[in-house]
Design a protein around this motif. Structure first.
Motif, PDB file in Angstrom:
ATOM      1  N   TRP A 239       0.805  -1.224   0.000  1.00 14.33           N
ATOM      2  CA  TRP A 239       0.000   0.000   0.000  1.00 14.33           C
ATOM      3  C   TRP A 239       0.845   1.284   0.000  1.00 14.33           C
ATOM      4  O   TRP A 239       0.537   2.206  -0.769  1.00 14.33           O
ATOM      5  CB  TRP A 239      -0.995  -0.010   1.154  1.00 14.33           C
ATOM      6  CG  TRP A 239      -1.763   1.267   1.275  1.00 14.33           C
ATOM      7  CD1 TRP A 239      -1.719   2.172   2.269  1.00 14.33           C
ATOM      8  CD2 TRP A 239      -2.689   1.810   0.313  1.00 14.33           C
ATOM      9  NE1 TRP A 239      -2.541   3.232   2.031  1.00 14.33           N
ATOM     10  CE2 TRP A 239      -3.161   3.042   0.815  1.00 14.33           C
ATOM     11  CE3 TRP A 239      -3.156   1.383  -0.938  1.00 14.33           C
ATOM     12  CZ2 TRP A 239      -4.067   3.845   0.135  1.00 14.33           C
ATOM     13  CZ3 TRP A 239      -4.066   2.181  -1.618  1.00 14.33           C
ATOM     14  CH2 TRP A 239      -4.513   3.393  -1.072  1.00 14.33           C
ATOM     15  N   PRO A 240       1.933   1.381   0.815  1.00 16.00           N
ATOM     16  CA  PRO A 240       2.717   2.612   0.786  1.00 16.00           C
ATOM     17  C   PRO A 240       3.204   2.960  -0.627  1.00 16.00           C
ATOM     18  O   PRO A 240       3.163   4.116  -1.042  1.00 16.00           O
ATOM     19  CB  PRO A 240       3.892   2.314   1.713  1.00 16.00           C
ATOM     20  CG  PRO A 240       3.378   1.268   2.636  1.00 16.00           C
ATOM     21  CD  PRO A 240       2.436   0.444   1.834  1.00 16.00           C
TER      22      PRO A 240
ATOM     23  N   THR B 288       1.808   1.874  -3.440  1.00 14.62           N
ATOM     24  CA  THR B 288       0.618   2.174  -4.249  1.00 14.62           C
ATOM     25  C   THR B 288       0.155   3.600  -3.987  1.00 14.62           C
ATOM     26  O   THR B 288      -0.205   4.334  -4.897  1.00 14.62           O
ATOM     27  CB  THR B 288      -0.512   1.182  -3.904  1.00 14.62           C
ATOM     28  OG1 THR B 288       0.007  -0.127  -3.954  1.00 14.62           O
ATOM     29  CG2 THR B 288      -1.680   1.298  -4.868  1.00 14.62           C
ATOM     30  N   LYS B 289       0.193   3.968  -2.691  1.00 13.75           N
ATOM     31  CA  LYS B 289      -0.276   5.304  -2.304  1.00 13.75           C
ATOM     32  C   LYS B 289       0.597   6.364  -2.986  1.00 13.75           C
ATOM     33  O   LYS B 289       0.083   7.355  -3.509  1.00 13.75           O
ATOM     34  CB  LYS B 289      -0.186   5.418  -0.773  1.00 13.75           C
ATOM     35  CG  LYS B 289      -0.656   6.723  -0.194  1.00 13.75           C
ATOM     36  CD  LYS B 289      -2.106   6.604   0.257  1.00 13.75           C
ATOM     37  CE  LYS B 289      -2.767   7.935   0.577  1.00 13.75           C
ATOM     38  NZ  LYS B 289      -2.037   8.830   1.435  1.00 13.75           N
ATOM     39  N   ARG B 290       1.901   6.109  -2.989  1.00 15.43           N
ATOM     40  CA  ARG B 290       2.814   7.061  -3.618  1.00 15.43           C
ATOM     41  C   ARG B 290       2.513   7.173  -5.117  1.00 15.43           C
ATOM     42  O   ARG B 290       2.502   8.249  -5.694  1.00 15.43           O
ATOM     43  CB  ARG B 290       4.256   6.617  -3.394  1.00 15.43           C
ATOM     44  CG  ARG B 290       5.154   7.801  -3.039  1.00 15.43           C
ATOM     45  CD  ARG B 290       6.451   7.371  -2.465  1.00 15.43           C
ATOM     46  NE  ARG B 290       7.307   6.747  -3.478  1.00 15.43           N
ATOM     47  CZ  ARG B 290       8.480   6.197  -3.204  1.00 15.43           C
ATOM     48  NH1 ARG B 290       8.919   6.192  -1.967  1.00 15.43           N
ATOM     49  NH2 ARG B 290       9.211   5.651  -4.131  1.00 15.43           N
TER      50      ARG B 290
ATOM     51  N   ASN C 119      -0.696   9.089  -5.575  1.00 13.98           N
ATOM     52  CA  ASN C 119      -0.484  10.522  -5.361  1.00 13.98           C
ATOM     53  C   ASN C 119       0.216  11.149  -6.564  1.00 13.98           C
ATOM     54  O   ASN C 119      -0.118  12.254  -6.975  1.00 13.98           O
ATOM     55  CB  ASN C 119       0.321  10.764  -4.085  1.00 13.98           C
ATOM     56  CG  ASN C 119      -0.542  10.530  -2.850  1.00 13.98           C
ATOM     57  OD1 ASN C 119      -1.767  10.600  -2.927  1.00 13.98           O
ATOM     58  ND2 ASN C 119       0.080  10.222  -1.725  1.00 13.98           N
TER      59      ASN C 119
ATOM     60  N   ALA D 246      -8.984   1.559  -5.115  1.00 11.17           N
ATOM     61  CA  ALA D 246      -8.045   2.451  -4.417  1.00 11.17           C
ATOM     62  C   ALA D 246      -7.864   3.743  -5.198  1.00 11.17           C
ATOM     63  O   ALA D 246      -7.875   4.849  -4.636  1.00 11.17           O
ATOM     64  CB  ALA D 246      -6.705   1.745  -4.234  1.00 11.17           C
ATOM     65  N   GLN D 247      -7.735   3.612  -6.511  1.00 13.29           N
ATOM     66  CA  GLN D 247      -7.545   4.773  -7.363  1.00 13.29           C
ATOM     67  C   GLN D 247      -8.752   5.714  -7.281  1.00 13.29           C
ATOM     68  O   GLN D 247      -8.609   6.929  -7.244  1.00 13.29           O
ATOM     69  CB  GLN D 247      -7.368   4.297  -8.803  1.00 13.29           C
ATOM     70  CG  GLN D 247      -6.416   5.126  -9.584  1.00 13.29           C
ATOM     71  CD  GLN D 247      -5.703   4.241 -10.575  1.00 13.29           C
ATOM     72  OE1 GLN D 247      -4.747   3.595 -10.219  1.00 13.29           O
ATOM     73  NE2 GLN D 247      -6.192   4.196 -11.783  1.00 13.29           N
TER      74      GLN D 247
ATOM     75  N   VAL E 142      -8.561   7.454  -3.784  1.00 17.86           N
ATOM     76  CA  VAL E 142      -7.398   8.315  -3.532  1.00 17.86           C
ATOM     77  C   VAL E 142      -7.368   9.502  -4.496  1.00 17.86           C
ATOM     78  O   VAL E 142      -7.157  10.637  -4.100  1.00 17.86           O
ATOM     79  CB  VAL E 142      -6.083   7.508  -3.619  1.00 17.86           C
ATOM     80  CG1 VAL E 142      -4.875   8.430  -3.514  1.00 17.86           C
ATOM     81  CG2 VAL E 142      -6.037   6.486  -2.496  1.00 17.86           C
TER      82      VAL E 142
END
Lengths: 252, 388
Positions: A46-47, A49-51, A54, A227-228, A231
């Motif tokens: 996840w970290p 993916t989150k990056r 973003n 997730a996309q 986010v």
């Protein structure tokens, strides 16, 4: 210890045993175990993916400026590259950031492929080999042998047409959500080709690899889409029909 | 955006490469077979790694004949009179005549009693034959990967049972049936032991269910069935009872599965385990008599010859063990000066046979090894690859 031994010790055997243990916990459903393992893997990564998300969001927000640059320096590619890199730098965006989650997934795919093939033990040799890779957890020994059937799929056999469509379709949606429109028609056609290439390739690979691995791809794509959506705040570029016309360009 | 796109394209190009490497890293299906050896009238019969059934003259060590089946072979040949029966991974049972094969005649030669039988595939299922065939006076019993057991007439290959009467016992059957009187007993990976009528193939009233699947073929001794399980125990079940007599080890499980079919002699069970140990267990009580650690997984069943136990482990070591005491002696490798070198320089997975003080072992290198138990000498291996 050889690199192969390290691979099995750290990655392949843990994935195999967790998958089998999950299968037992989930009432003997190997398909559900693959889905839950996919969720776990997506949580672990996840970290990254989150990056990536973003970065995607920032790139989306920068599109008006990028399109402006494309219009301004469209005929001078070198200058365009320089200006765009400057823009990325100022915004603190790494356009290569989106590659990392994909690269990280390669060893996971290999480990999962091995785990599925070993766990389902489609040949006597594979079953005997499995014995040497299992932990002494009772939850693992009670799960053997696994049931390879899930929904309409035989998870140890190559994927079918429907699964290929699901894999390719979900991948296309996920990519379409992030792919920004381009002003340059040549670039736009490259974008369109890239948008199709990956889904087609994975759709094709579904026929060549066990359904269990394709199930992982499909579920991973669906999680990626969700997730996309949350986010980046919506369907992104999926909703654009004619992106060039509909995207406002600042400063015009 | 040019650089990311380049990298993206590189990633795409790498993808098939990495996915192909999945199979290079291991895990891809492999089926090469591990047929054991059978000895009859001075001839050793064995299935080879390259999909042939071979007859070797034990005294001259020369190949008498071979027959290519073009499939992996896991079943140990059964010899009865002039016929050699073998099951194949491609789902066939063949009756090969030693007379017809010696003359290299086309197969099947009905005048010599040869026949072939094709196992039905079932819905989306394999018909591969992995388990050893079982033989009675008149019939052969075949456990198939389609989950059914078939009874074939030994003389003609005709099916003895009506197909509609044959129950599907499991997802697949890779363990051999055993015959006791007019009943056939089958253990399954799902943890069942079923009793079938030898006459009709129908399920009889009694069956047994264990919590874990059975990894080994069962053996029967004095009204009880003994089989190894995936939960790392050996189970003893009295025929007719719904609860097990005992399971071994009684407290914590063994180090791995009891894969090989156990051997029973004079009230003692000798069970090889993939944890590398050979356990001697009281058949009646499940109490351990002794254990011997060979150090590597035991895949093939032990055999008894001249009141000595012969055990081989996967690493290629062959041991001669006193069945009463568990005292053992490892046969040294004659080709190596290193005293720790395994008895033979290859893995042993196939079952083996013994006759006249000699043990015949097919190694994973597709060679036949002859071990003299008295002199502890391993003779030069006999190649099982195609002879020109």
């Amino acid at each position: 210890m050889s690199p192969g031994d390290i691979w099995y010790l750290i990655i392949a055997n843990p994935v195999l045993n967790v998958l089998i243990a999950l299968s037992h916990i989930l009432g003997g459903s190997f398909g559900l175990a693959i889905i839950v393992l996919t969720v776990i893997i997506r949580l672990i990564t996840w970290p990254l993916t989150k990056r990536q998300l973003n970065s995607t969001k920032a790139l989306q927000e920068m599109q008006p400026k990028i399109q402006e640059l494309q219009k301004k320096y469209g005929k001078n590619q070198q200058k365009l590259q320089q200006e765009m890199m400057k823009l990325y730098k100022e915004a603190g965006v790494n356009p290569l950031g989106c590659l990392w989650p994909m690269l990280v997934q390669f060893p996971i795919w290999i480990a999962l492929y091995q785990a599925i093939m070993r766990a389902l033990a489609t040949t006597p040799e594979n079953l005997l080999d499995l014995a040497q890779r299992l932990y002494s957890w009772s939850v693992v020994s009670q799960a053997i042998p696994l049931n390879s059937h899930f929904l309409w799929l035989n998870l140890g056999s190559n994927g079918d047409f429907l699964l290929a469509i699901i894999v390719g379709g979900t991948m296309w949606i996920q990519q379409k959500m992030t792919q920004a429109p381009a002003v340059d028609p040549r670039q736009e056609s490259t974008n369109r080709m890239m948008l199709l290439m990956m889904p087609l390739m994975f759709g094709f690979l579904t026929f060549m690899f066990p359904s269990g691995l394709a199930l992982y791809w499909a579920v991973s794509n669906i999680i990626g889409i969700i997730a996309q959506y949350f986010v980046t705040g919506g369907w992104g570029y999926l909703k654009f029909r004619s992106p060039v016309k509909s995207t406002p360009v600042k400063g015009k | 955006m040019k650089q990311p796109k380049k990298l993206f394209l590189v990633a795409i190009a790498l993808l098939p490469l990495i996915l192909t490497s999945c199979s290079l890293f291991g895990g891809a299906p492999v089926s090469r077979g591990w047929a054991g050896t059978a000895f009859r009238d001075g001839i050793i019969y064995v299935g080879t790694k390259d999909g042939r059934v071979v007859a070797i003259n034990a005294s001259t060590q020369s190949q008498q004949w071979d027959y290519t089946v073009n499939s992996a072979i896991y079943t140990t040949p059964i010899v009865d009179g002039d016929l050699v029966y073998v099951g194949t991974y491609s789902g066939q049972v063949l009756a090969l005549s030693t007379l017809a094969r010696s003359q290299n005649l086309t197969f099947p030669q009905q005048r010599y009693g040869e026949w072939e039988w094709d196992c039905p595939t079932g819905k989306g299922k394999s018909n591969a034959i992995v388990a050893d065939l079982a033989m009675s006076e008149d019939a052969l019993y075949v456990a198939s990967s389609n989950g059914r057991v078939y009874s074939l007439d030994k003389g003609t290959g005709d099916e003895n049972w009506k197909r509609e009467d044959i129950p599907v016992l499991a997802e697949k059957l890779w363990t051999s049936p055993v015959i006791q009187g007019d009943t056939l007993y089958v253990s399954t990976f799902a943890g069942h032991v079923y009793a079938l009528s030898v006459e009709t193939g129908e399920s009889l009233n009694w069956s047994f269910k264990s919590d874990a699947g059975f990894a080994s073929s069962p053996v029967i001794y004095e009204g009880a069935i003994y089989a190894g399980s995936f939960d790392r125990h050996l189970y003893a079940v009295k025929i007719g009872s719904n609860v097990s007599m005992w399971k071994f080890p009684q407290e914590k499980p063994a180090g791995n599965w009891f894969w090989a079919s156990p051997l029973v002699n004079e009230g003692i069970i000798y069970a090889g385990c993939l944890d590398g140990k050979l356990y001697a267990i009281e058949a009646e009580t499940g109490e351990k008599v002794w254990e011997f650690d060979t150090g590597d997984p035991i895949v093939s069943s032990p055999i008894l010859m001249d009141n000595l136990l012969i055990v081989a482990n996967e690493a290629g070591n062959v041991y001669v063990i006193n069945p009463q005491t568990g005292n053992s002696e490892r046969i040294q490798n004659p080709l190596s000066s290193n005293s720790n070198a395994p008895t033979i320089n290859t893995q042993i997975k196939a079952s083996f046979c013994a006759y006249g003080g000699l043990v015949y072992i097919r190694g994973e290198d597709n060679q036949l090894y002859v071990v003299n138990i008295e002199t502890k000498i391993v003779s030069k291996p006999i190649s099982l690859t195609t002879q020109e």
